[in-house]
Enzyme design. Structure first.
Site, PDB file in Angstrom:
ATOM      1  N   LYS A 149     -14.105  -4.589   3.063  1.00 34.61           N
ATOM      2  CA  LYS A 149     -14.962  -3.417   2.850  1.00 34.61           C
ATOM      3  C   LYS A 149     -16.442  -3.695   3.159  1.00 34.61           C
ATOM      4  O   LYS A 149     -17.131  -2.844   3.707  1.00 34.61           O
ATOM      5  CB  LYS A 149     -14.848  -2.944   1.393  1.00 34.61           C
ATOM      6  CG  LYS A 149     -13.455  -2.438   1.036  1.00 34.61           C
ATOM      7  CD  LYS A 149     -13.425  -1.954  -0.398  1.00 34.61           C
ATOM      8  CE  LYS A 149     -12.079  -1.400  -0.782  1.00 34.61           C
ATOM      9  NZ  LYS A 149     -12.068  -0.759  -2.082  1.00 34.61           N
ATOM     10  N   ASP A 198     -14.131   5.740  -3.160  1.00 37.28           N
ATOM     11  CA  ASP A 198     -13.527   5.371  -4.461  1.00 37.28           C
ATOM     12  C   ASP A 198     -14.162   6.190  -5.587  1.00 37.28           C
ATOM     13  O   ASP A 198     -13.474   6.725  -6.457  1.00 37.28           O
ATOM     14  CB  ASP A 198     -13.776   3.884  -4.771  1.00 37.28           C
ATOM     15  CG  ASP A 198     -12.738   2.984  -4.112  1.00 37.28           C
ATOM     16  OD1 ASP A 198     -11.671   3.489  -3.727  1.00 37.28           O
ATOM     17  OD2 ASP A 198     -13.019   1.779  -3.984  1.00 37.28           O
ATOM     18  N   GLY A 236     -17.547  -2.712 -16.389  1.00 37.38           N
ATOM     19  CA  GLY A 236     -17.207  -3.277 -15.089  1.00 37.38           C
ATOM     20  C   GLY A 236     -18.334  -3.089 -14.103  1.00 37.38           C
ATOM     21  O   GLY A 236     -19.101  -2.121 -14.188  1.00 37.38           O
ATOM     22  N   SER A 274       0.805  -1.228   0.000  1.00 36.69           N
ATOM     23  CA  SER A 274       0.000   0.000   0.000  1.00 36.69           C
ATOM     24  C   SER A 274       0.835   1.274   0.000  1.00 36.69           C
ATOM     25  O   SER A 274       1.828   1.391   0.716  1.00 36.69           O
ATOM     26  CB  SER A 274      -0.913   0.004   1.234  1.00 36.69           C
ATOM     27  OG  SER A 274      -1.535   1.271   1.349  1.00 36.69           O
TER      28      SER A 274
END
Ligand code: NAP
Length: 292
Positions: A73, A109, A133, A22
């Protein structure tokens, strides 16, 4: 810029697995240092089933907040006290802020995507988008674009559980953002894909097609769909310039936007939620470029 961890330093972190790759600790710790904020950001490699204890620990240690990556999440959306509109519709959170003991979950996001477009001179308000997507990032993007006033979103995915998820998101958006017309179609239907792109202002690749090690892949097989006024945005950031981006540029698209900016602006949206401040984005970009 010196950073000292003291007896009063407040902790923030990323939960998920894996987290070793990350870039978040570098970005947030740079920004805390730059702004003189007494906070430190770490990564904790935890699995989904460990999230209940992790959230309890975050409360116990009065952490200011935390971010979530896969696979944590969705479960975390069930463990916090309140959800933002986007997090509620998506059913997942990537950011949690501790407001005096109350944990508020956000899904940023999509906000990072919309902000990145805006920073590149593109406003989604009133626009028609084709989004390829229906996974985690794609769903967040669809929801945020609808909440930000997009006129229409045509979602394309192959037939899979994600396709069903896209149908369910479209249903929720009918109630939450009725002004945005959302359609869900099969990515294998090339004719429909081309027709929708011809009628769209913005084409988004929110699949992992084109991502390393599959960098030869692209969602657009017929380069005839590219035209100067079609904005092409790819959320894949590894490689930085995907095949879709290279071909869109080569075949005349004037505005081609990569995924790296989305990552950065999502961080900036989170930083604002954590600190109330604008993240020192330009300074961090310079620092990042100097250390590439
Ligand atoms: P995800 O939840 O696993 O979703 C992946 C999506 O790609 C699904 O819709 C999947 O369809 C589709 N897909 C995968 N392989 C495909 C293929 N060969 N043909 C057609 N569709 C295919 O992953 P995610 O978290 O949304 O991430 C997707 C991409 O976005 C990754 O490359 C990730 O690195 C990138 N990303 C970027 C940012 C950023 O800030 N720039 C943020 C998050 C993610 P099925 O479900 O049918 O398999």
């Amino acid at each position: 810029m010196e950073q000292c961890i003291s007896g009063t330093t407040t902790l923030l972190c990323l939960f998920g697995s894996p987290v070793g790759h990350s870039g978040s600790p570098a970005m947030y710790n740079f920004s805390f240092r730059h702004d003189g904020i007494d906070c430190a950001y770490l990564c904790f490699d935890v699995k989904e089933e460990e999230m209940e204890d992790s959230v309890k620990a975050a409360r116990l240690f009065h952490m200011r907040g935390f971010n979530l990556t896969m696979p944590c999440k969705t479960i975390t959306a069930k463990l916090v006290d309140e959800l933002s509109p986007a997090a509620r519709i998506v059913g997942a959170v990537n950011t949690v802020v501790n407001e005096g003991g109350r944990l508020i979950g956000y899904m940023t996001d999509g906000a990072g995507f919309v902000r990145n477009l805006r920073e590149n001179g593109v406003d989604v308000k009133g626009k028609n988008l084709v989004v390829a997507g229906a996974g985690g990032a794609a769903t967040a993007i669809q929801v945020e674009c609808a909440l930000s006033g997009a006129a229409g979103i045509s979602v394309f995915n192959r037939q899979s559980p994600s396709f069903e998820r896209a149908l369910s998101t479209a249903e929720k958006l009918k109630a939450e953002a009725p002004a945005c017309a959302v359609k869900v179609m099969d990515l294998e239907d090339k004719e429909a894909f081309q027709a929708e792109i011809a009628a769209a202002d913005i084409l988004v690749n929110a699949t992992s097609v084109g991502m390393k090690p599959g960098e030869d892949g692209t969602i657009v097989e017929d380069t005839g769909v590219f035209r100067p006024d079609l904005v092409v945005a790819d959320i894949v950031y590894n490689p930085r310039k995907t095949r879709l981006m290279r071909e869109a540029k080569a075949f005349g698209c004037e505005k081609v936007i990569g995924g790296e900016g989305m990552l950065l602006w999502q961080g900036a949206v989170n930083y604002k939620l954590f600190t109330g401040l604008d993240m020192p984005v330009d300074e961090y970009r310079r620092y990042q470029n100097a250390h590439r």
